[in-house]
Scaffold this active site. Structure first.
Site, short mmCIF file in Angstrom:
data_model
loop_
_atom_site.label_atom_id
_atom_site.label_comp_id
_atom_site.label_asym_id
_atom_site.label_seq_id
_atom_site.Cartn_x
_atom_site.Cartn_y
_atom_site.Cartn_z
N ASP A 53 -36.98 35.88 -24.41
CA ASP A 53 -35.53 35.79 -24.63
C ASP A 53 -35.28 35.25 -26.03
O ASP A 53 -35.65 34.13 -26.35
CB ASP A 53 -34.94 34.84 -23.58
CG ASP A 53 -33.44 34.63 -23.79
OD1 ASP A 53 -32.87 35.23 -24.73
OD2 ASP A 53 -32.86 33.86 -23.01
N CYS B 294 -21.58 14.75 -20.67
CA CYS B 294 -22.24 13.64 -20.00
C CYS B 294 -23.00 14.13 -18.77
O CYS B 294 -22.43 14.82 -17.94
CB CYS B 294 -21.20 12.62 -19.59
SG CYS B 294 -21.88 11.28 -18.61
N CYS C 289 -17.60 6.96 -18.67
CA CYS C 289 -18.18 6.48 -17.41
C CYS C 289 -19.23 5.41 -17.63
O CYS C 289 -19.72 4.81 -16.67
CB CYS C 289 -18.79 7.64 -16.63
SG CYS C 289 -20.36 8.21 -17.29
N CYS D 31 -21.15 12.45 -15.47
CA CYS D 31 -19.81 12.79 -14.96
C CYS D 31 -19.27 14.11 -15.52
O CYS D 31 -18.21 14.56 -15.09
CB CYS D 31 -18.84 11.65 -15.27
SG CYS D 31 -18.45 11.52 -17.01
N CYS E 198 -19.98 7.72 -23.21
CA CYS E 198 -19.04 8.40 -22.31
C CYS E 198 -18.19 7.35 -21.62
O CYS E 198 -18.63 6.22 -21.40
CB CYS E 198 -19.82 9.22 -21.30
SG CYS E 198 -18.78 9.97 -20.05
#
Ligand code: ZN
Length: 457
Positions: A357, A209, A233, A212, A231
């Site tokens: 990369d 999340c 929260c 949070c 989530c």
């Protein structure tokens, strides 16, 4: 009269572009755009001032989404500016606007459809205030160029914060959901819970999340981190205004039901359903007649390297661009869905345009090539040996893997077997592989079968 430097910038842009095109360098748009911006740094700001701009950004599907929007505009007989050559940096965007301008600095059209590279969104929004910003998704892509994806999203967030644009957001991507906190007017598009089945894969970019830090809970997953997430929260997927309710495989793509109406999409590849949904949402928001939307979605098809098929020596040779884990995993599923025995040629370069990369190959599910229908894998490109190591860790039988860094030699080797072959290059090898296959095909007197359908349910 426009300022003399604006006039000079437009004139120089045209002249330089012509000159460079004559020199066959193919870089005309970038160089002429940069020059125009040097002569008049405010040129893009000036030219776009009177325009309704639709900006499309995100990792995957920008080009197709813009092309679909542009095709819907054409179907509705609405002229528009479009950086259709895929040059999505400031220089290319500037050139697209200059192409539409008269020498007096006045624009011929009222609408602009602009593909914007994610990192370019920050300078772009300093010069242009779009009417609509579409954000498709965020996947790991060229990390070395952008830095961490969270950082990039934060920068784009701050850039949009000061801009009065309507946001058209992919509800299914938790990364994109972060833009929900902005005060801008927002609408969402997404895929209904029973509309589509994506194969499970291990790659998930955003499992936590953003508010949070707890792990996100998923009730449905589509691919990558896309799906129905929530989530504890309170952070969760938003209900979309435009929802794909049903999708069926059709002759040349899909039949889709969006908000209880049926549409045909003439593109293969499940990820294109998201692109169509994004284009559809934009067209609805600016009230393009539904007939034009329907026609625009149905009449657009690609010939740009997505599962392009060539017949050489009476065998199918299929080419597809792969440049990040999410797209790669979809392609692998599509390759595996083809029931015939096949060999695969992987090309991996690490030039600047590819991203230096290449660690993202560790997020690709190459393990899925560990099946009896894949009889050989040829690793090619400047990082052929890294691919081979990745195959070793994917536990692909050693006898099946060959390393041929030279691109043409790898293709020659593949063609020698006169059998079904999939060619999967990343960005810079794509054009070379394509032109070499075309050359081989022409000398074989076969015909290309474009837009070969390799779709899944
Ligand atoms: Zn949370």
């Amino acid at each position: 009269m426009p300022a003399i430097n604006t006039y000079m910038a437009i004139l120089t842009n045209r002249g330089v572009k012509k000159f460079i095109q004559l020199m066959h360098q193919g870089q005309g748009n970038t160089i002429s755009g940069e020059l125009a911006r040097m002569i008049d740094p405010r040129i893009l700001k000036k030219l776009s001032k009177t325009m309704n701009v639709i900006a499309v950004t995100g990792t995957n599907g920008k080009t197709t989404t813009c092309n679909l929007i542009s095709n819907i505009f054409k179907s509705g007989h609405i002229p528009s500016v479009h950086n259709s050559l895929g040059n999505n940096l400031m220089s290319g965007i500037t050139t697209a606007f200059i192409d539409d301008a008269g020498l007096n600095g006045k624009m011929k059209d009222k609408w602009a459809i602009v593909e914007v590279d994610e990192a370019t969104m920050i300078p772009f929004l300093k010069e242009i205030t779009p009417k609509i910003i579409v954000i498709n998704n965020f996947f790991r892509d060229q990390l070395d160029r952008y830095g961490e994806i969270d950082l990039l999203i934060e920068k784009i967030y701050k850039a949009i914060e000061n801009v009065d644009a309507k946001l058209v957001l992919n509800a299914d991507d938790p990364f994109v959901n972060r833009f929900s906190d902005l005060k801008n007017e927002k609408i969402y598009f997404g895929i209904g819970p029973d509309a589509i089945h994506f194969e499970k894969n291990s790659m998930a970019d955003s499992k936590y999340c953003p508010h949070c830090g707890r792990p996100l809970q998923y009730s449905h997953t589509f691919y990558g981190q896309l799906g129905y997430y929530s989530c504890e929260c309170g952070f969760k997927r938003h209900d979309p205004k435009f929802e794909l309710e049903n999708v069926r495989k059709a002759d040349h793509g899909y039949e889709m039901t969006i908000n209880q109406s049926d549409y045909t999409l003439s593109l293969s590849g499940v990820h294109n359903i998201y692109n169509a949904l994004a284009a559809f949402s934009v067209a609805q928001e600016i009230r393009i007649p539904v007939e034009a939307i329907r026609e625009g979605l149905e009449t657009y098809s690609v010939k740009n390297g997505r599962m392009t098929t060539y017949m050489i020596n009476h065998a199918r040779q299929v080419l597809n661009l792969v440049k990040n884990p999410a797209g790669y995993n979809i392609t692998i599923s599509e390759v595996n869905d083809d029931p015939q025995k096949k060999q695969i040629v992987l090309f991996l370069n690490d030039f600047e345009a590819d991203g230096e990369d290449i660690s993202w190959i560790w997020d690709v599910d190459f393990e899925k090539f560990r099946n009896e229908n894949v009889w050989q894998i040829i690793c090619s490109g400047t990082r052929a040996y890294d691919l081979a190591i990745r195959m070793k860790y994917a536990e692909i039988e050693e006898g099946k893997v060959r390393i041929i860094p030279d691109l043409k030699k790898a293709i020659d080797q593949a063609l020698d077997s006169k059998s079904l072959t999939y060619y999967l290059p990343n960005y810079t090898p794509l054009e070379h592989v394509r032109s070499y296959l075309e050359q081989k095909m022409q000398s074989d007197h076969s015909f290309p079968v474009t837009e070969k359908r390799m779709v899944r349910n």
